[in-house]
Design a protein around this motif. Structure first.
Motif: not given
Ligand SMILES: Cc1ncc(COP(=O)(O)O)c(C=O)c1O
Length: 393
Positions: A7-19, A23-25, A221-230
């Motif tokens: 799998p492609f993984l972006p830089a941890e820093k990039e992902f963490k800024s979204y995470i 947490w803030q919201r 049905i519950n077919a939603k996706n979530c903030e982490f995956h987005a």
């Protein structure tokens, strides 16, 4: 070890800024801002107006069948991932298999009409490995018999057909954003339709059928996706052009090196807009495929029998003979392909394949010097040569 995919993984820093922003919201799911932003950015990137981000590609197929109110028989391909067939059965419909074309590996459009009965309601076809089906012919048949068309476009991120995203075709297209896909959201998928009413219906269905705080206007049905995956999707979207370029480059390297191997390659109809999602090779017989797979495994290189077996052999469907599909499914091997695959690893894979083939023929191993990269040949030129050389098996 060389896996078949990574799998492609972006830089941890990039992902963490979204995470951090999650947490803030403290807004984790239920149509959150990152899900909305991802949907908007995907529409922009793909040049389309309508899509819904859902929990995975299997649920996307189930939603599509349900939203179109399909019943009875659905014509489909036996050469796909199991979810294509299982979704049809899951929705209470009967899959009616039509054999595949030996060159494109997609459903053979010229065999579809013979499978239509008064109970047929739709055609569900897969663009295998991202290679577009015979879209125009399939649409003509659907129009003639008043059938719906669903495309399982799970492999198709980045593929275009006639200058439009492949996701625009059919009544509904579905895709998967699973981690193994070239664009992914860890788990995820999407449904696409140009029909605004159908989109609205699927939007309601995705969220339990809620149409207000205490009102339900659709069976849902519950077919939603979530903030982490987005968040993962938003990171990966920034890199997807590089990923697509790299896969094209690596596929060309494979083709350059394997062009004289006694295997057949998938025929890609319009390769300017192809996404190079996989690199499958078709052996002359099943035993050669097993040998090549085992030889690679001795060197800790993992290829994959994909798709295998024929879906017309699943235990919960009426088993039918699909000779072309069975031939392809029993001899096909997908070679390692991912954005960080190095050319020296690719060289080694090709050398082992060629050496295995020559060993089979009782010849001295022919090992090409691969330290220096050969000039790239146009992929279409190579492919037309391959079809000529290997067109008969
Ligand atoms: C052709 C095809 N259809 C459907 C799916 C199911 O997608 P998901 O794993 O996101 O449920 C896949 C996944 O690999 C697939 O390859």
């Amino acid at each position: 070890m060389i896996p078949v995919t990574k799998p492609f993984l972006p830089a941890e820093k990039e992902f963490k800024s979204y995470i951090k922003s999650i947490w803030q919201r403290q807004w984790l799911t239920n149509n959150g801002p990152l899900v909305n932003t991802l949907e908007l950015k995907l529409k922009e990137y793909l040049g389309i107006n309508h899509l819904l981000f859902v929990s995975n590609g299997t649920v996307a197929l189930q939603l599509a069948i349900k939203a179109l109110n399909l019943s009875g028989e659905i014509i489909t391909t036996p050469f796909s991932f199991v979810a294509t067939t299982s979704s049809i059965v899951w929705q209470g419909c009967k899959p009616v298999f039509v054999d595949i074309d030996p060159e494109s590996f997609n459903i053979d459009p010229y065999k579809i009409e013979d499978a239509i009965t008064p109970k047929t309601t739709a055609i569900l076809a897969t663009h295998v490995y991202g290679n577009p089906c015979a879209i125009d012919t399939i649409q003509q048949i659907a129009d003639k018999y008043n059938l719906k068309v669903i495309y399982d476009a799970a492999h198709c991120f980045g593929t275009r057909y006639k200058n439009r995203s492949i996701f625009e075709y059919g009544d509904i297209s579905t895709t998967s954003f699973h981690s193994t896909k070239l664009f992914h959201t860890i788990e995820g998928g999407a449904v696409f339709t140009k029909d605004p009413d159908l989109l609205k219906k699927m939007a309601l269905m995705r969220n339990f059928g809620y149409s207000g705080v205490d009102t339900f206007s659709e069976q849902g049905i519950n077919a939603k996706n979530c903030e982490f995956h987005a968040a993962m999707g938003l990171c990966n979207l920034n890199h997807v052009n590089d990923i697509l370029k790299m896969r094209k480059y690596l596929s060309e390297q494979y083709l350059n090196r394997l062009v004289n191997m006694d295997v057949k390659f998938q025929k890609i109809e319009n390769n300017e807009d192809y996404n190079y999602a996989y690199f499958p090779i078709l052996f002359k017989n099943e035993s050669l495929m097993h040998q090549a797979k085992a030889n690679l495994e001795l060197a800790q290189i993992y290829s994959r029998r994909y798709f295998y077996p024929s879906l017309a052999k699943l235990p919960y469907v009426e088993n039918v003979e699909m000779p072309v599909c069975e031939l392809v499914a029993s001899r096909i091997l997908c070679l390692p392909l991912y954005h960080t695959l190095t050319v020296s690893d690719l060289d080694m894979i090709c050398r082992l394949l060629l050496r295995g083939q020559n060993f089979e023929k009782n010849k001295a191993p022919e090992i090409r010097c691969t330290n220096k990269l050969e000039p790239l040949q146009s992929i279409s030129r190579i492919r037309s040569k391959i079809v000529k050389v290997n067109g008969s098996h």
